[in-house]
Design an enzyme around this catalytic site. Structure first.
Site, short mmCIF file in Angstrom:
data_model
loop_
_atom_site.label_atom_id
_atom_site.label_comp_id
_atom_site.label_asym_id
_atom_site.label_seq_id
_atom_site.Cartn_x
_atom_site.Cartn_y
_atom_site.Cartn_z
N CYS A 85 -14.57 29.89 -2.19
CA CYS A 85 -15.07 29.23 -3.40
C CYS A 85 -16.58 29.50 -3.56
CB CYS A 85 -14.78 27.74 -3.37
SG CYS A 85 -15.72 26.85 -2.13
N ALA A 145 -18.71 28.18 -0.87
CA ALA A 145 -18.64 28.98 0.36
C ALA A 145 -19.61 30.16 0.29
CB ALA A 145 -17.22 29.47 0.59
N ARG A 176 -19.37 31.89 10.54
CA ARG A 176 -19.95 33.23 10.52
C ARG A 176 -21.02 33.33 11.58
NH1 ARG A 176 -22.30 36.64 5.65
NH2 ARG A 176 -21.05 38.47 5.97
N HIS A 190 -23.27 33.35 -4.30
CA HIS A 190 -24.41 34.17 -3.85
C HIS A 190 -25.49 34.14 -4.93
CE1 HIS A 190 -20.96 36.80 -2.05
NE2 HIS A 190 -21.20 35.77 -1.27
S1 SF4 Z 1 -14.10 23.72 -0.31
FE1 SF4 Z 1 -15.02 22.03 -1.49
S2 SF4 Z 1 -16.36 23.08 -2.96
FE2 SF4 Z 1 -14.91 24.63 -2.21
S3 SF4 Z 1 -13.16 24.60 -3.68
FE3 SF4 Z 1 -12.65 23.20 -2.00
S4 SF4 Z 1 -13.32 21.18 -2.73
FE4 SF4 Z 1 -14.38 22.71 -4.00
#
Ligand code: SF4
Length: 456
Positions: free
Chosen positions: A46, A49, A80, A175
């Site tokens: 996502c 991330a 990572r 990014h």
């Molecule tokens: S990890 Fe958190 S920020 Fe990423 S898609 Fe899932 S709920 Fe949303």
């Protein structure tokens, strides 16, 4: 026609334009950087991330606070290998741990309390990075105002990143958000103590398994001063003076060209793209930098010293690997960074894939690929499996998500995301890379596998 629909994708024909075969005279690029079709088992991450996990996360001496439910914080720890000489960013996980109550009444108070508490526990931190995840975007906390309030209270910078996971189509937007945020809120906020005519920033180098520790000294030996590495093993204090470099070089050209362009536009500092993998590409990068600073002789000297030390190892591994064929599946740039270094080892890459590549990544892949090369945008697990079975490469350079599937199919595997025994960048790192490929491909273990698992 050069697009392909693998058998596993018959129920999702929308995948066809994402998979292409290199055909001389009829080069087309895979469709890319668009929303994944529902039902397609994508491996994308996502936006949060990408922001936290790739660009912001490696900054070593800041509190990396995830403002969201605890599940999002998975991406804050151990995912990572961004090594550093200060362990704060890798050892501790900070989260506001939002729950139902916060969704109803808002998470602002909890955020302010968390920043103050984290700062009390870790007063050595030089700044706080606050990453908003999906829930925060939905409930609408005014994180800008809260971070400003917190900054006044604790006396160190508190930087909010608006990187809710649902924004964008992949981690790639994250990014961009991290670049823009650091450029707008951090770069230029402080002058360096001194400047020299040879100041340079290395951008898009995240010190995976120590890559930055290999490449930075190469430039320093040439007489260049590395003002900042963005963001591998970076201190917060390394980021504000980036606007005083004379040149920026960009290694990860997907995640970090954004900030190089913004610095160029605002401060008139040029940047050049480099590839710091493989003997030839690393030498070319050193020569390009030498030419810019009129340090050509110094560059040639460093290259000659490195080749004298390491070329014999590469020649040794080339004899053991010549004629092998591989797949490379990476986030994006390393898919094309590694095509030429593989050729230095006598290896041809027959398939490349990227999770979040844009048009320019695929242009670079196609410019290096040979006829018949297959290129996949945002592959799903079934496509990877189908191509591994059909084409049976001698080894696969991927990420952890594909590792065990590859082993189960009886195919050697290299972790290209976090490496096996890196670093892999620079001249010395390329010897490590070649050694790890040799260990994987020529391991005696493969003799004991009579028959790879059949896939139904
Ligand atoms: S990890 Fe958190 S920020 Fe990423 S898609 Fe899932 S709920 Fe949303």
């Amino acid at each position: 026609m050069t697009t392909i629909l693998p058998e596993c994708d018959i129920p999702i024909p929308q995948r066809r334009p994402h998979i292409v075969c290199h055909e001389p005279g009829n080069i087309i690029l895979p469709m890319c950087n668009i929303q994944t079709v529902p039902g397609d088992m994508t491996e994308r991450g996502c936006t949060f991330a990408g922001c936290r996990g790739v660009v912001g996360g490696p900054v070593k001496d800041v509190i990396q606070l995830v403002h969201g439910p605890i599940g999002c914080a998975y991406y804050t720890w151990g995912t990572r290998r961004n090594l550093s000489d200060v362990k704060l960013h890798r050892k501790y996980c900070f989260s506001t741990d939002l729950t139902e109550e916060s969704v109803i009444y808002g998470g602002a108070k909890k955020l302010l309390k968390s920043i103050i508490e984290a700062h009390e526990l870790f007063p050595e931190a030089k700044a706080v990075f606050v990453y908003s995840t999906c829930v925060v975007g939905l409930i609408g906390d005014d994180t800008e105002a809260i971070c400003k309030q917190a900054q006044e209270k604790i006396g160190i910078p508190v930087v909010p990143f608006h990187c809710e996971g649902f924004r964008g189509v992949s981690q790639s937007l994250g990014h961009h958000i991290a670049n823009r945020t650091l450029f707008e809120k951090v770069v230029g906020t402080k002058e360096p103590e001194t400047t020299t005519p040879y100041d340079m920033c290395i951008i898009g180098e995240f010190n995976i398994d120590g890559d930055a520790w290999i490449v930075k000294p190469l430039f320093e030996r040439m007489g260049v001063r590395v003002l900042s590495v963005f963001t591998g093993n970076a201190s917060y204090a390394d980021l504000p003076p980036m606007h005083r470099a004379k040149l920026n070089i960009v290694q990860c050209q997907r995640s970090s060209t954004y900030i190089a362009k913004m610095i160029q536009d605002k401060y008139n500092i040029p940047y050049i793209n480099v590839s710091l993998f493989g003997m030839k590409q690393t030498a070319e990068a050193l020569r390009d930098v030498g030419k810019f600073f009129h340090l050509e002789e110094n560059a040639d000297k460093v290259i000659a010293e490195e080749l004298a030390k390491y070329q014999k190892n590469i020649d040794y591994y080339r004899k053991r690997l010549e004629g092998k064929k591989c797949f490379i599946y990476q986030g994006a740039p390393r898919a094309w960074h590694w095509i030429e270094p593989m050729r230095e080892l006598g290896i041809e890459t027959i398939l490349t894939a990227t999770t979040f590549g844009h048009k320019d990544d695929y242009e670079k892949i196609m410019s290096k690929a040979k006829p018949g090369h297959i290129c996949i945008d945002n592959p799903n697990a079934l496509e990877i499996e189908e191509y591994l079975v059909k084409l049976r490469p001698d080894f696969f350079i991927g990420g952890l998500k594909e590792k065990y599937l590859t082993y189960k199919l009886g195919i050697p595997f290299i972790n290209g995301h976090s490496y096996e025994e890196g670093p892999y960048a620079g001249f010395e790192g390329f010897v490590n890379f070649a050694r790890d490929i040799d260990v994987a491909v020529n391991s005696p273990v493969w003799k004991f596998i009579n028959k790879p698992l059949e896939v139904s």
